[in-house]
Design a protein around this motif. Sequence first.
Motif, mmCIF file in Angstrom:
data_model
loop_
_atom_site.group_PDB
_atom_site.id
_atom_site.type_symbol
_atom_site.label_atom_id
_atom_site.label_comp_id
_atom_site.label_asym_id
_atom_site.label_seq_id
_atom_site.Cartn_x
_atom_site.Cartn_y
_atom_site.Cartn_z
ATOM 1 N N ARG A 73 4.498 36.900 -40.491
ATOM 2 C CA ARG A 73 4.132 36.628 -41.994
ATOM 3 C C ARG A 73 4.526 35.261 -42.203
ATOM 4 N N PRO A 74 4.050 34.782 -43.189
ATOM 5 C CA PRO A 74 4.298 33.315 -43.396
ATOM 6 C C PRO A 74 5.549 33.236 -44.169
ATOM 7 N N GLU A 75 6.132 32.077 -44.083
ATOM 8 C CA GLU A 75 7.557 31.827 -44.891
ATOM 9 C C GLU A 75 7.054 31.345 -46.255
ATOM 10 N N ILE A 76 7.804 31.903 -47.250
ATOM 11 C CA ILE A 76 7.174 31.709 -48.659
ATOM 12 C C ILE A 76 7.189 30.596 -49.069
ATOM 13 N N ILE A 77 6.222 29.821 -49.627
ATOM 14 C CA ILE A 77 6.161 28.717 -50.730
ATOM 15 C C ILE A 77 6.040 29.314 -52.160
ATOM 16 N N PRO A 78 7.084 28.743 -52.771
ATOM 17 C CA PRO A 78 7.010 29.487 -54.103
ATOM 18 C C PRO A 78 5.809 29.004 -54.931
ATOM 19 N N ASP A 79 5.031 29.609 -55.856
ATOM 20 C CA ASP A 79 4.123 29.324 -56.658
ATOM 21 C C ASP A 79 2.736 28.887 -56.030
ATOM 22 N N TYR A 80 2.413 29.729 -54.712
ATOM 23 C CA TYR A 80 1.444 29.170 -53.906
ATOM 24 C C TYR A 80 0.842 30.121 -53.240
ATOM 25 N N ASN A 81 -0.741 30.123 -53.299
ATOM 26 C CA ASN A 81 -1.396 31.275 -52.595
ATOM 27 C C ASN A 81 -1.312 31.336 -51.091
ATOM 28 N N GLN A 82 -0.502 32.274 -50.491
ATOM 29 C CA GLN A 82 -0.781 32.175 -48.835
ATOM 30 C C GLN A 82 -1.270 33.697 -48.438
ATOM 31 N N ILE A 83 -2.329 33.921 -49.089
ATOM 32 C CA ILE A 83 -2.735 35.392 -48.762
ATOM 33 C C ILE A 83 -3.682 35.317 -47.551
ATOM 34 N N PHE A 84 -4.731 34.222 -47.689
ATOM 35 C CA PHE A 84 -5.782 34.098 -46.846
ATOM 36 C C PHE A 84 -5.353 33.179 -45.796
ATOM 37 N N SER A 85 -4.533 33.802 -44.680
ATOM 38 C CA SER A 85 -4.088 33.050 -43.616
ATOM 39 C C SER A 85 -5.308 32.661 -42.439
ATOM 40 N N ARG A 86 -6.516 33.499 -42.630
ATOM 41 C CA ARG A 86 -7.639 33.230 -41.734
ATOM 42 C C ARG A 86 -8.013 31.604 -41.839
ATOM 43 N N ASP A 87 -7.957 31.190 -42.949
ATOM 44 C CA ASP A 87 -8.663 29.844 -43.182
ATOM 45 C C ASP A 87 -8.040 28.843 -42.687
ATOM 46 N N ILE A 88 -6.740 28.680 -42.592
ATOM 47 C CA ILE A 88 -5.814 27.680 -42.251
ATOM 48 C C ILE A 88 -5.566 27.398 -41.013
ATOM 49 N N GLY A 89 -6.050 28.282 -39.938
ATOM 50 C CA GLY A 89 -6.107 27.887 -38.840
ATOM 51 C C GLY A 89 -6.614 29.365 -37.874
ATOM 52 N N PHE A 90 -7.142 28.944 -36.684
ATOM 53 C CA PHE A 90 -7.696 30.147 -35.841
ATOM 54 C C PHE A 90 -7.712 29.707 -34.634
ATOM 55 N N VAL A 91 -7.676 31.002 -33.877
ATOM 56 C CA VAL A 91 -7.591 30.828 -32.032
ATOM 57 C C VAL A 91 -9.202 31.253 -31.607
ATOM 58 N N ILE A 92 -9.358 30.174 -30.754
ATOM 59 C CA ILE A 92 -10.703 30.296 -29.907
ATOM 60 C C ILE A 92 -10.211 30.377 -28.465
ATOM 61 N N ASP A 93 -10.452 31.156 -27.554
ATOM 62 C CA ASP A 93 -9.884 31.330 -26.307
ATOM 63 C C ASP A 93 -8.394 31.175 -26.180
ATOM 64 N N ASP A 94 -7.863 29.965 -25.698
ATOM 65 C CA ASP A 94 -6.479 29.918 -25.756
ATOM 66 C C ASP A 94 -6.116 28.751 -26.474
ATOM 67 N N LYS A 95 -6.864 28.305 -27.615
ATOM 68 C CA LYS A 95 -6.512 27.080 -28.297
ATOM 69 C C LYS A 95 -6.394 27.453 -29.675
#
Length: 307
Positions: A73-95
């Motif tokens: 789970r993400p570390e909490i950043i106060p007053d910040y929307n951290q629900i949609f983790s898919r958008d901020i990074g993604f894995v393809i193969d081993d990258k």
Amino acid sequence: MIKLSVVDETSPLEAVILGTAQGVGDVPKLEDAYDPKSKEHIAAGTYPKEKDMVQEMDAFAKVLEKHGVKVYRPEIIPDYNQIFSRDIGFVIDDKFIKPRILKDRDEEIQGIQYVIDQMDPAQVLQMPEGAHAEGGDVMPWKDHLFVGYSEAEDYEKYIVARTNRAGLEFLQEQFPNKKVKGFQLNKSDDNAKENALHLDCCFQPIGTNMAIIYKGGFKYEEDYNYLVNYFGEENLIHITKDEMYEMNSNVFSISPNVVVLEQGFDRLAKILEDKGFTVERVPYAEISKMEGLLRCSTLPLHRKNSN
């Protein structure tokens, strides 16, 4: 060291980052919302409350853990929307790809930096300046990489256009072994029923050879037809405009046989059960008010048998 391996949407999941609703803060101002469904609920006074969304995400985490998945789970950043983790990074193969996303979401990556720090730095790729993508638009599927994107005319016009041609071309350059296929999507900043925010809002593979699809999400019929020809008409589950609006394509596969759905998706649940899937239902209706659902809130790191 965290081992990275994702070549498709459905191989048995071993490790995932699930976003968090903790610290999401108060209802945003209407002018600060960047998708039409959030705007709709802010205006109507029905925008979701933090405590309700925390409960929904905890219920999802329990299902993942029940199936033996390691959940970060993400570390909490106060007053910040951290629900949609898919958008901020993604894995393809081993990258692990760090994309460039909306300026309003720049800090979000800090919440999962502790996870990225456990990866081999040689396997972490940063998208270059000018190349934009969000993980909801990026779908590894065997020899293919399906990518929702917008050409300049739409990308510059709509805030809901999140992946551009430069982002698509970056993925084509980085993964020459895959057929990287771009699909232009219908966009609307003001009408959620006419807006496919990401590719996973109108399409998603399930099982080993099937997919959920909404034809009206695609800007061009030939893009929709490409997927019909690839999967075969008999292997597609078509959803309606209203079901797309409720995020019926934004399910999440724990394995080829186990699919997590929002608990209200009765029609889809019956279809999947009739086809032999194990359906796990979780409450996610409050989170869906922000135009994202189960796939949007997960960032798979490792799926078994992927390599």
